[in-house]
Scaffold this motif. Structure first.
Motif, mmCIF file in Angstrom:
data_model
loop_
_atom_site.group_PDB
_atom_site.id
_atom_site.type_symbol
_atom_site.label_atom_id
_atom_site.label_comp_id
_atom_site.label_asym_id
_atom_site.label_seq_id
_atom_site.Cartn_x
_atom_site.Cartn_y
_atom_site.Cartn_z
ATOM 1 N N GLN A 102 -14.752 -10.518 -26.778
ATOM 2 C CA GLN A 102 -14.089 -11.016 -27.768
ATOM 3 C C GLN A 102 -14.407 -11.342 -29.024
ATOM 4 O OE1 GLN A 102 -12.195 -15.038 -26.762
ATOM 5 N NE2 GLN A 102 -10.275 -13.998 -26.412
ATOM 6 N N LYS A 103 -15.708 -12.072 -29.058
ATOM 7 C CA LYS A 103 -16.423 -12.475 -30.265
ATOM 8 C C LYS A 103 -16.634 -11.314 -31.113
ATOM 9 C CE LYS A 103 -18.582 -16.654 -28.274
ATOM 10 N NZ LYS A 103 -19.753 -17.187 -27.752
ATOM 11 N N LEU A 104 -17.165 -10.138 -30.591
ATOM 12 C CA LEU A 104 -17.390 -8.872 -31.303
ATOM 13 C C LEU A 104 -15.996 -8.663 -32.187
ATOM 14 C CD1 LEU A 104 -19.552 -6.916 -29.237
ATOM 15 C CD2 LEU A 104 -20.173 -8.176 -31.192
ATOM 16 N N ALA A 105 -14.803 -8.579 -31.221
ATOM 17 C CA ALA A 105 -13.834 -7.966 -31.861
ATOM 18 C C ALA A 105 -13.151 -9.073 -32.931
ATOM 19 C CB ALA A 105 -12.707 -8.062 -30.967
ATOM 20 N N LEU A 106 -13.342 -10.422 -32.732
ATOM 21 C CA LEU A 106 -12.991 -11.300 -33.734
ATOM 22 C C LEU A 106 -13.674 -11.205 -35.131
ATOM 23 C CD1 LEU A 106 -12.474 -14.768 -31.680
ATOM 24 C CD2 LEU A 106 -10.951 -13.707 -32.729
ATOM 25 N N ALA A 107 -14.801 -10.998 -34.936
ATOM 26 C CA ALA A 107 -15.933 -10.959 -35.934
ATOM 27 C C ALA A 107 -15.375 -9.725 -36.812
ATOM 28 C CB ALA A 107 -17.220 -10.646 -35.632
ATOM 29 N N SER A 108 -14.895 -8.777 -36.475
ATOM 30 C CA SER A 108 -14.586 -7.566 -37.113
ATOM 31 C C SER A 108 -13.044 -7.423 -37.143
ATOM 32 C CB SER A 108 -15.017 -6.305 -36.587
ATOM 33 O OG SER A 108 -14.460 -5.992 -35.212
ATOM 34 N N ASP A 109 -12.226 -8.364 -37.019
ATOM 35 C CA ASP A 109 -10.686 -8.360 -36.790
ATOM 36 C C ASP A 109 -10.335 -7.055 -35.921
ATOM 37 O OD1 ASP A 109 -8.519 -9.648 -37.340
ATOM 38 O OD2 ASP A 109 -7.900 -8.549 -39.124
ATOM 39 N N GLY A 110 -11.111 -6.832 -35.078
ATOM 40 C CA GLY A 110 -10.547 -5.878 -34.343
ATOM 41 C C GLY A 110 -9.947 -5.990 -32.989
ATOM 42 N N ASN A 111 -9.856 -5.223 -31.995
ATOM 43 C CA ASN A 111 -8.803 -5.542 -30.901
ATOM 44 C C ASN A 111 -9.938 -5.658 -29.537
ATOM 45 O OD1 ASN A 111 -6.403 -5.499 -31.949
ATOM 46 N ND2 ASN A 111 -6.034 -3.344 -31.658
ATOM 47 N N HIS A 112 -9.859 -6.430 -28.725
ATOM 48 C CA HIS A 112 -10.440 -6.540 -27.494
ATOM 49 C C HIS A 112 -9.423 -6.258 -26.473
ATOM 50 C CE1 HIS A 112 -10.982 -9.286 -24.038
ATOM 51 N NE2 HIS A 112 -11.994 -8.646 -23.875
ATOM 52 N N ALA A 113 -9.617 -5.411 -25.394
ATOM 53 C CA ALA A 113 -8.791 -5.410 -24.331
ATOM 54 C C ALA A 113 -9.383 -5.190 -22.847
ATOM 55 C CB ALA A 113 -7.962 -3.953 -24.670
ATOM 56 N N GLY A 151 -9.189 3.348 -14.789
ATOM 57 C CA GLY A 151 -9.134 4.452 -15.716
ATOM 58 C C GLY A 151 -7.571 4.839 -16.502
ATOM 59 N N VAL A 152 -6.544 4.193 -15.684
ATOM 60 C CA VAL A 152 -5.173 4.464 -16.132
ATOM 61 C C VAL A 152 -5.065 3.287 -17.226
ATOM 62 C CG1 VAL A 152 -2.784 3.927 -15.571
ATOM 63 C CG2 VAL A 152 -4.193 5.086 -13.925
ATOM 64 N N ASP A 153 -5.627 2.259 -17.346
ATOM 65 C CA ASP A 153 -5.647 1.167 -18.440
ATOM 66 C C ASP A 153 -6.291 1.863 -19.576
ATOM 67 O OD1 ASP A 153 -3.947 -0.407 -16.830
ATOM 68 O OD2 ASP A 153 -5.778 -1.603 -16.461
ATOM 69 N N LEU A 154 -7.317 2.484 -19.277
ATOM 70 C CA LEU A 154 -7.941 3.183 -20.642
ATOM 71 C C LEU A 154 -7.126 4.116 -21.374
ATOM 72 C CD1 LEU A 154 -11.509 4.117 -19.355
ATOM 73 C CD2 LEU A 154 -10.771 2.683 -21.160
ATOM 74 N N VAL A 155 -6.414 4.846 -20.574
ATOM 75 C CA VAL A 155 -5.648 5.963 -21.262
ATOM 76 C C VAL A 155 -4.805 5.095 -22.065
ATOM 77 C CG1 VAL A 155 -3.889 7.736 -21.007
ATOM 78 C CG2 VAL A 155 -5.886 7.559 -19.299
#
Length: 240
Positions: free
Chosen positions: A12-23, A28-32
């Motif tokens: 989450q911290k990595l995503a926040l730092a780049s204004d990206g997404n964390h999921a 595997g179904v969720d990955l798709v």
């Protein structure tokens, strides 16, 4: 994050730092589903380096930006968004303190300026507007003119902050305190959902009630990741 063997706080911290997404992908179904959404968004970026500047008028004090990192210096508030996708809506909620005013008068609150790199025209575009309020001493008039969508969004962010507080309490071993925060939050969110006609608030209220029953050691590892995932979705107004 795939499965249960990763650090959701770090992700989450990595995503926040780049204004990206964390999921969180439980399988595997969720990955798709997640990668379909991500690649679809990457191909439809319409604006980058989105900078929002809010300059409050004299006497108006910015208190906090709810749910987003922001820089507040005196009367000025600055928020930076990495990028926007086609058809996507993002909002920023700034809480301000406004001096009392006489009924039937208006007061300018702030000037808002938005600049961004337009990916279609390869230019830097700037938009600007002002915000004002009108004072009244009629309670019903306040209720009739309240923006329900704004209030629902505000309550969703406040509810997300409470959900995060409960998570921190559970991390500290204060299980019953965390449970009470989640149960109270669930009741409040569902009541606000009914008040503002928001299905999202009602659903998140129900989710908080469910979270309260998943704090035991057996369920916590999985539910903690689900809570972080939903918190980030709410904070960033993530579409999927």
């Amino acid at each position: 994050g795939l499965g249960l063997g990763y650090n959701e706080d770090l992700m989450q911290k990595l995503a926040l730092a780049s204004d990206g997404n964390h999921a969180f992908a439980e399988n595997g179904v969720d990955l798709v589903r997640i990668f379909d959404a991500e690649f679809g968004e990457i191909l439809s970026v319409v604006a980058q380096e989105v900078l929002v500047k809010i300059e409050c008028n004299e006497g108006v004090r910015p208190v906090r930006v709810i749910g987003r990192d922001a820089e507040i210096s005196g009367a000025n508030t600055t928020v930076l968004l990495n990028q926007l996708y086609s058809g996507q809506e993002k909002y920023i909620i700034l809480e301000v303190e406004v001096p009392a005013g006489r009924a039937k008068t208006t007061r300018k609150i702030a000037k808002v300026e938005l600049s961004y790199a337009n990916m279609t025209t390869n230019t830097t575009d700037v938009l600007a507007s002002t915000v004002a309020v009108r004072f009244t001493d009629v309670i019903n008039e306040v209720a009739e003119n309240t923006n329900k969508d704004v209030m629902a969004s505000c309550m969703l962010q406040v509810g997300t902050m409470e959900n995060n507080r409960a998570l921190a309490l559970r991390d500290d071993g204060k299980i019953e305190e965390a449970r009470k925060v989640l149960l109270d939050n669930g009741i409040r969110l569902q009541a606000e959902g009914k008040r503002w006609g928001s299905k999202d608030l009602s659903l998140y209220g129900a989710q908080n009630t469910s979270d309260a029953g998943q704090l035991d050691k057996k369920n916590w590892l999985l539910n903690r990741k689900k809570m972080r995932d939903t918190q980030y979705k709410n904070l960033k107004q993530r579409g999927y």
